[in-house]
Design a protein around this motif. Structure first.
Motif, PDB file in Angstrom:
ATOM      1  N   ARG A 152     -40.477  -7.121-105.120  1.00 10.32           N
ATOM      2  CA  ARG A 152     -39.992  -6.136-104.132  1.00 10.32           C
ATOM      3  C   ARG A 152     -41.086  -5.160-103.751  1.00 10.32           C
ATOM      4  O   ARG A 152     -41.229  -4.797-102.587  1.00 10.32           O
ATOM      5  N   THR A 200     -36.263  -7.252 -92.107  1.00 11.52           N
ATOM      6  CA  THR A 200     -36.278  -7.533 -93.536  1.00 11.52           C
ATOM      7  C   THR A 200     -37.713  -7.819 -93.964  1.00 11.52           C
ATOM      8  O   THR A 200     -38.544  -8.203 -93.148  1.00 11.52           O
ATOM      9  N   PRO A 217     -32.904 -11.756 -99.600  1.00 11.68           N
ATOM     10  CA  PRO A 217     -32.246 -10.526 -99.158  1.00 11.68           C
ATOM     11  C   PRO A 217     -31.995  -9.562-100.303  1.00 11.68           C
ATOM     12  O   PRO A 217     -31.669  -9.960-101.410  1.00 11.68           O
ATOM     13  N   ARG A 218     -32.199  -8.266-100.023  1.00 12.19           N
ATOM     14  CA  ARG A 218     -31.924  -7.223-101.020  1.00 12.19           C
ATOM     15  C   ARG A 218     -30.664  -6.448-100.669  1.00 12.19           C
ATOM     16  O   ARG A 218     -30.246  -5.592-101.423  1.00 12.19           O
ATOM     17  N   SER A 219     -30.135  -6.657 -99.483  1.00 15.02           N
ATOM     18  CA  SER A 219     -28.953  -5.907 -99.060  1.00 15.02           C
ATOM     19  C   SER A 219     -28.191  -6.762 -98.041  1.00 15.02           C
ATOM     20  O   SER A 219     -28.741  -7.730 -97.500  1.00 15.02           O
ATOM     21  N   GLU A 230     -29.821  -7.679 -94.711  1.00 16.39           N
ATOM     22  CA  GLU A 230     -30.910  -8.646 -94.792  1.00 16.39           C
ATOM     23  C   GLU A 230     -30.387 -10.058 -94.993  1.00 16.39           C
ATOM     24  O   GLU A 230     -31.009 -11.028 -94.557  1.00 16.39           O
ATOM     25  N   ARG A 246     -24.666  -0.936 -94.876  1.00 18.67           N
ATOM     26  CA  ARG A 246     -25.110  -2.301 -95.182  1.00 18.67           C
ATOM     27  C   ARG A 246     -26.550  -2.339 -95.681  1.00 18.67           C
ATOM     28  O   ARG A 246     -26.960  -3.327 -96.290  1.00 18.67           O
ATOM     29  N   THR A 247     -27.325  -1.296 -95.360  1.00 18.74           N
ATOM     30  CA  THR A 247     -28.726  -1.307 -95.796  1.00 18.74           C
ATOM     31  C   THR A 247     -28.859  -0.949 -97.271  1.00 18.74           C
ATOM     32  O   THR A 247     -29.945  -1.009 -97.810  1.00 18.74           O
ATOM     33  N   SER A 259     -28.597  -1.653-101.068  1.00 19.14           N
ATOM     34  CA  SER A 259     -28.609  -2.951-101.740  1.00 19.14           C
ATOM     35  C   SER A 259     -27.504  -3.093-102.777  1.00 19.14           C
ATOM     36  O   SER A 259     -26.888  -4.145-102.865  1.00 19.14           O
ATOM     37  N   ASP A 260     -27.236  -2.051-103.541  1.00 14.38           N
ATOM     38  CA  ASP A 260     -26.264  -2.192-104.620  1.00 14.38           C
ATOM     39  C   ASP A 260     -24.835  -2.141-104.086  1.00 14.38           C
ATOM     40  O   ASP A 260     -24.465  -1.201-103.396  1.00 14.38           O
ATOM     41  N   ARG A 304     -22.990   1.007-102.259  1.00 11.83           N
ATOM     42  CA  ARG A 304     -22.572   0.806-100.872  1.00 11.83           C
ATOM     43  C   ARG A 304     -21.094   1.168-100.726  1.00 11.83           C
ATOM     44  O   ARG A 304     -20.709   1.874 -99.799  1.00 11.83           O
ATOM     45  N   GLN A 357     -29.806   2.799-109.275  1.00 17.60           N
ATOM     46  CA  GLN A 357     -30.393   1.808-108.413  1.00 17.60           C
ATOM     47  C   GLN A 357     -31.772   2.198-107.925  1.00 17.60           C
ATOM     48  O   GLN A 357     -32.210   3.332-108.058  1.00 17.60           O
TER      49      GLN A 357
END
Lengths: 93, 613
Positions: free
Chosen positions: A44, B60, B65-67, B70, B343-344, B346-347, B351, B422
């Motif tokens: 990351r 992205t 994808p992290r979220s 993405e 949505r951006t 990640s956790d 969210r 996070q």
């Protein structure tokens, strides 16, 4: 395998421990994978713009508790928390 | 749809994909200067060649994808997005001022095998920073066509379209082995960037200087606070004159109708129903536009990411992430884009928490509610050095929303959405002077939506309310105003039993029901109800004066407290349901907001009654 002489080793600093105004060059990433939670973190960090041999400079720190920090990496500025920044090992200049 | 050619617009966050998409399609996708402005896929036919369907995607850094936003990008590129086919080509976008970083993702995309055209975007900014790139050499190294563009000024579009046509006609592109790991891709990207960069550039000095001030230990938080404070002062003081014009216009319309129509139900329908109701809301258009102008300018300047940086620590103390501050600040405009912007994050638990507290941010629909009460009960006087009391009260109400949002988040993160702390990682973009065209387009869109709502939903709500307030007719020899005997009077009477403990009379209780559709409808409803029940003199003075006479101060405070928490509008509930994947969390959100609203109003009413008596 990173071969470092004892002399260089003493100068390696974790990015997360650096104060504003200090600069250096990224040597490598050292994820603390003991609990597996950071396994993905090095990737990351690379994806957002950290890379070996790039110059880094801690520009700012949060007014509250001095965490997170804003770091110049190459041409970008990236904000991150010190905990994650610790994965980045830096040769101070 | 099915026989058109799909071309996906992809690249790192904040490299100008949406601006390029807008330039190529003529659509008005939101453009802003922070990573994560686009959270959804949006498609549109290309201008001049509607065979090609362009798809704008969230930015992205990679295909891992992290979220959730993405993940959409990855799915579309792989052809796994619902029933949509795989795109025939990619329109990749890179920021010319940050080539070595952005190329890594392009190299990763090269391995997907989908043919691509590369737009070397923001070449104007690169030129200003004295960065020089050999585009032809870049094309040769990557094995794909490279076109220099300035999306916001629509430069390079003709060449870009030609290159796209070309790639679609001859989709075979040479395969180059760049390796497979992130590290391999990174190394290849840096090698290519170094080879094609003729001049390194001098960096963005303005950004360094501004960050030195705006992220300063002492000045930073003061400026952030000051910007928000100034915003609410401006909402009041700048809007005063235009609001006066609208009020005059409404009064002129009502007097005009009185001259045209004879006294009777038709006149009442227009004057008490439609004009009193819709007018009560339309008058707030200037305030809403001023608020939006501030948010749009902040979004396009690059400051939002700084605000997230400054707020991260505070957000972390309640278990959230600095990134959540961007959706929350967006919720000042409207909770719906705010919930979408989550949505951006990640956790999933972070969210969810952000979605659940988004309705506590004071959205612009609450502005009319606050403003009408403040205008009626808070004297318009200066407090200190040009700061008005009304603006100050407004600021406090917004602050109350934020504080309670943080408290609720803290409670949730310790109970129902408990989880690991996070990662916070956010690119701070370069500052840009706001693109006035985007700000104006954004304002125009907002005004259109607001007036359309006033003309459709609010109008129908007030029409229904007028009918229910007029019928059944009062019995012969009635002593009270006619409305007391109508359906609204009867229903309001029942509801009053529930709301009397928090100081609400039957008029307020009745207005809360249509207010569920949208908060500003509550104001429209009060306009109609009081217009029907009041005497002629009071109506002529407008809703503000009517309320001032009809309500006690504790009732007004209680009403404000109710709307700090006010269970949100139906569209917010619907979006929350969609984004959380079911009724469970949406109903939880409605429930907890109702309980908090009732409790807060109860405490406010009784406390202020005790103090004032």
């Amino acid at each position: 395998m990173n071969v470092t002489t004892p002399m260089e080793k003493t100068l390696l600093e974790s990015l997360g421990a650096m104060r504003p105004g200090t600069r250096g060059r990224i040597v490598h990433f050292e994820a603390d994978t003991a609990d597996g939670s950071q396994a993905d973190l090095a990737d990351r960090l690379r994806e957002i713009g950290f890379a070996e041999n790039l110059e880094v400079e801690v520009l700012h720190q949060s007014p509250f508790g001095r965490d997170p920090i804003a770091v110049r990496v190459g041409k970008m500025t990236i904000a991150l928390r010190r905990k994650e920044a610790n994965i980045v090992k830096v040769q101070l200049v | 749809m099915s026989n058109s050619t799909l071309v996906a617009v992809v690249g790192n966050p904040n490299c100008g994909k949406s601006a390029l998409f807008n330039a190529l399609t003529g659509l008005r996708q939101k453009v802003a200067n922070y990573p994560g402005a686009t959270v959804e896929r949006r498609a549109g036919p290309m201008l001049g060649n509607d065979e090609i369907e362009l798809i704008d995607l969230p930015g992205t850094y990679s295909l891992t994808p992290r979220s959730p936003d993405e993940a959409v990008t990855r799915d579309v590129i792989r052809g796994e997005y619902h029933a949509e086919g795989k795109p025939q080509a990619l329109l990749c976008v890179v920021d010319a001022t940050n080539l070595e970083q952005h190329l890594r993702f392009i190299i990763e995309l090269r391995s997907s095998g989908v043919p691509m055209v590369l737009a070397l975007n923001m070449t104007d900014l690169a030129a200003r920073e004295e960065i020089r790139i050999d585009a032809a050499k870049l094309a040769q190294k990557l094995g794909v066509p490279v076109i220099e563009t300035v999306a916001v000024r629509k430069k390079g579009l003709t060449d870009l379209k030609a290159a796209l046509d070309d790639v679609l006609a001859n989709p075979e592109q040479s395969r180059i082995d760049f390796g497979t790991s992130v590290k391999d891709h990174q190394r290849a990207a840096r090698k290519i960037a170094a080879d094609v960069t003729l001049s390194e550039g001098i960096g963005h000095k303005t950004t360094r200087v501004l960050d030195g001030i705006l992220l300063n230990r002492i000045a930073g938080p003061i400026i952030l606070f000051g910007i928000l404070f100034f915003m609410f002062q401006a909402v009041f003081s700048w809007a005063e004159a235009p609001m006066g014009w609208i009020e005059d216009g409404i009064a002129y319309l009502q007097t005009g109708l009185e001259g045209q129509l004879s006294e009777g139900w038709l006149l009442s329908f227009f004057n008490d129903g439609i004009i009193a109701g819709v007018g009560a809301v339309v008058v707030f258009l200037p305030q809403i536009l001023i608020l939006f102008a501030f948010i749009l300018v902040l979004e396009s300047s690059g400051y939002m990411a700084r605000a997230a940086f400054l707020m991260d620590r505070l957000m972390a103390s309640v278990g959230l992430n600095g990134r959540a501050f961007i959706p929350l600040l967006s919720s000042f405009a409207c909770a719906i884009p705010g919930i979408m912007a989550a949505r951006t994050i990640s956790d999933p638990k972070d969210r969810l928490t952000t979605i659940l507290i988004a309705p506590l941010m004071t959205c612009s629909a609450r502005l009319p509610v606050y403003a009408v009460i403040i205008a009626a009960f808070i004297p318009n006087m200066p407090v200190w050095g040009g700061i008005g009391l009304q603006g100050l009260v407004m600021f406090i109400l917004y602050l109350a929303g934020i504080v309670f949002a943080l408290i609720v988040a803290a409670v949730m993160k310790r109970t129902i959405t408990k989880g690991e702390t996070q990662v916070f990682m956010l690119e701070l973009p370069k500052y840009q002077p706001p693109h006035w065209r985007y700000v104006l387009v954004g304002l125009y869109e907002r005004a259109r939506i607001f007036l359309r709502r006033a003309g459709t939903m609010i109008m129908s709500a007030t029409v229904i309310l007028w009918i229910l307030s007029t019928y059944p007719n009062p019995p012969v020899g009635a002593t009270e105003p006619d409305i007391t005997y109508s359906f609204v009077g009867i229903i309001g009477g029942w509801l009053e039993v529930i709301f009397a403990p928090i100081g609400f009379n039957w008029e307020i209780s009745a207005a809360l029901v249509p207010g569920m559709a949208a908060r500003e409808v509550a104001v429209a409803s009060l306009g109609t109800i009081y217009s029907l029940s009041g005497n002629e003199d009071m109506i002529a003075e407008g809703l503000v004066h009517t309320l001032n006479n009809a309500w006690s101060l504790p009732t007004a405070f209680s009403f404000l407290a109710w709307f700090v928490f006010a269970p949100q509008c139906l569209s917010t509930i619907a979006v929350a349901k969609r984004e959380t994947g079911g009724w469970k969390w949406a109903s939880f959100m409605v429930g907890y907001l109702f309980v908090l609203a009732y409790l807060a109003s109860f405490v406010t009413y009784h406390l202020s009654s005790a103090i004032l008596s």
